[in-house]
Design a protein around this motif. Structure first.
Motif, mmCIF file in Angstrom:
data_model
loop_
_atom_site.group_PDB
_atom_site.id
_atom_site.type_symbol
_atom_site.label_atom_id
_atom_site.label_comp_id
_atom_site.label_asym_id
_atom_site.label_seq_id
_atom_site.Cartn_x
_atom_site.Cartn_y
_atom_site.Cartn_z
ATOM 1 N N ILE A 181 43.181 41.838 41.970
ATOM 2 C CA ILE A 181 42.572 43.097 40.854
ATOM 3 C C ILE A 181 43.487 43.241 40.328
ATOM 4 N N GLN B 32 32.203 40.672 51.353
ATOM 5 C CA GLN B 32 32.142 41.644 50.540
ATOM 6 C C GLN B 32 31.666 42.814 51.327
ATOM 7 N N PHE B 33 32.664 43.743 50.611
ATOM 8 C CA PHE B 33 32.966 44.984 51.280
ATOM 9 C C PHE B 33 31.343 46.069 51.796
ATOM 10 N N TYR C 44 31.838 43.998 56.609
ATOM 11 C CA TYR C 44 31.990 43.169 55.736
ATOM 12 C C TYR C 44 30.684 42.105 56.103
ATOM 13 N N PHE D 24 39.204 43.991 48.960
ATOM 14 C CA PHE D 24 38.777 43.302 47.819
ATOM 15 C C PHE D 24 39.522 41.148 48.172
ATOM 16 N N GLU E 75 33.197 44.087 36.510
ATOM 17 C CA GLU E 75 33.428 44.572 37.429
ATOM 18 C C GLU E 75 35.161 44.257 37.570
ATOM 19 N N GLU F 59 37.260 41.377 39.712
ATOM 20 C CA GLU F 59 37.650 40.297 41.251
ATOM 21 C C GLU F 59 38.503 39.733 41.302
ATOM 22 N N ALA G 64 42.577 38.103 49.719
ATOM 23 C CA ALA G 64 42.129 39.516 49.083
ATOM 24 C C ALA G 64 43.368 40.639 48.408
ATOM 25 N N SER G 65 42.416 41.141 48.047
ATOM 26 C CA SER G 65 43.808 42.634 47.495
ATOM 27 C C SER G 65 43.501 43.580 47.882
ATOM 28 N N SER G 66 44.496 44.683 47.917
ATOM 29 C CA SER G 66 43.397 46.060 47.598
ATOM 30 C C SER G 66 45.188 47.067 46.484
ATOM 31 N N HIS H 79 46.609 46.084 41.995
ATOM 32 C CA HIS H 79 46.618 46.169 43.254
ATOM 33 C C HIS H 79 48.107 45.277 43.942
ATOM 34 N N GLU I 292 39.724 49.713 51.709
ATOM 35 C CA GLU I 292 39.267 48.845 51.727
ATOM 36 C C GLU I 292 39.786 47.102 50.854
#
Lengths: 114, 118
Positions: B26, A45-46, A36, B108, B1, B3, B93-95, B29, B106
């Motif tokens: 997101i 950011q990935f 990241y 986000f 996109e 977020e 973060a979320s996935s 998720h 991954e």
């Protein structure tokens, strides 16, 4: 427990030169590995990930990383650094089967000198 | 996109006060994470949700921190009372989903909420 080591605090490189950011990991079982990038006062950011297959993975912004199982390493590389690549880079690892908990390294500050 | 949304971006508070951070992952998720990043260090997981359930809160200081995700969508992280050592960036973060085999997704991340405790 999984862990990541990023041995260098700061990496300085001249613009146009190759950039390498080092990462070694420790995990029980097969790893998933991630890089990241973080710009000042921003989220992470990935960039790219290694899951399985080819040891060389390509990611965003021209970055790539090479998985080396025998050396437990996952170094990030870019053939020609840009000034805009100056940022904080984090390596992360998780076990293949689990709850997706990522363990992050302490980060490497990359400074690209014009 | 799509977020991950976080608020506030910046928060200054005095010690012993209460503070709260909000995160909207997101859409779709199922897994949501709160990380704490102290200056000069990597992010450390505080709590992980799968839908509305806590999956991992082993590193959450439960005497002063709490987190909830009541409807399995957005989430709130609260600190009461805040201490000087809580000054950090709080990242959400979320996935897609976390548990089970074969998940390669991954995380986000949102832009983070920077907390300064005076």
């Amino acid at each position: 427990a999984q862990s990541v080591a990023q041995p260098e605090d700061q990496v300085n490189v001249a613009e146009g030169n190759p950039l390498t950011v080092k990462c070694t990991y420790s995990v029980s079982g097969n790893p998933y590995l991630f890089w990241y990038v973080q710009y000042p006062n921003r989220g992470l950011q990935f960039l790219l990930k290694y899951i399985t297959g080819d040891n060389l993975v390509k990611g965003s912004y021209g970055f790539e990383a090479e998985f080396n199982k025998s050396q437990t390493s996952f170094h990030l590389k870019k053939p020609s650094a840009l000034v805009s690549d100056s940022a904080l880079y984090f390596c992360a690892v998780r076990v293949r089967y689990g709850n997706n908990r990522l363990a992050f390294g302490k980060g490497n500050q990359v400074v690209v000198i014009p | 996109e799509a977020e991950v949304a976080q608020s506030p971006r910046y928060k200054i508070t005095e010690k012993s006060q209460a503070v709260a951070f909000w995160c909207d992952p997101i859409s779709g998720h199922a897994t949501l994470y709160w990380y704490r990043q102290i200056l000069g260090q990597g992010p450390e997981l505080l709590v992980q949700f799968q839908d509305e359930s806590v999956v991992d809160d082993s590193q959450l200081p439960k005497d002063r921190f709490s987190a909830e995700r009541l409807k399995g969508v957005d989430s709130t992280l609260k600190i009461q009372p805040a201490e000087l050592g809580d000054s950090a960036m709080y990242l959400c973060a979320s996935s897609l989903w976390a548990t089970g085999t074969g998940n390669t997704g991954e995380l986000f991340f949102g832009e983070g909420s920077r907390l300064t405790v005076l």
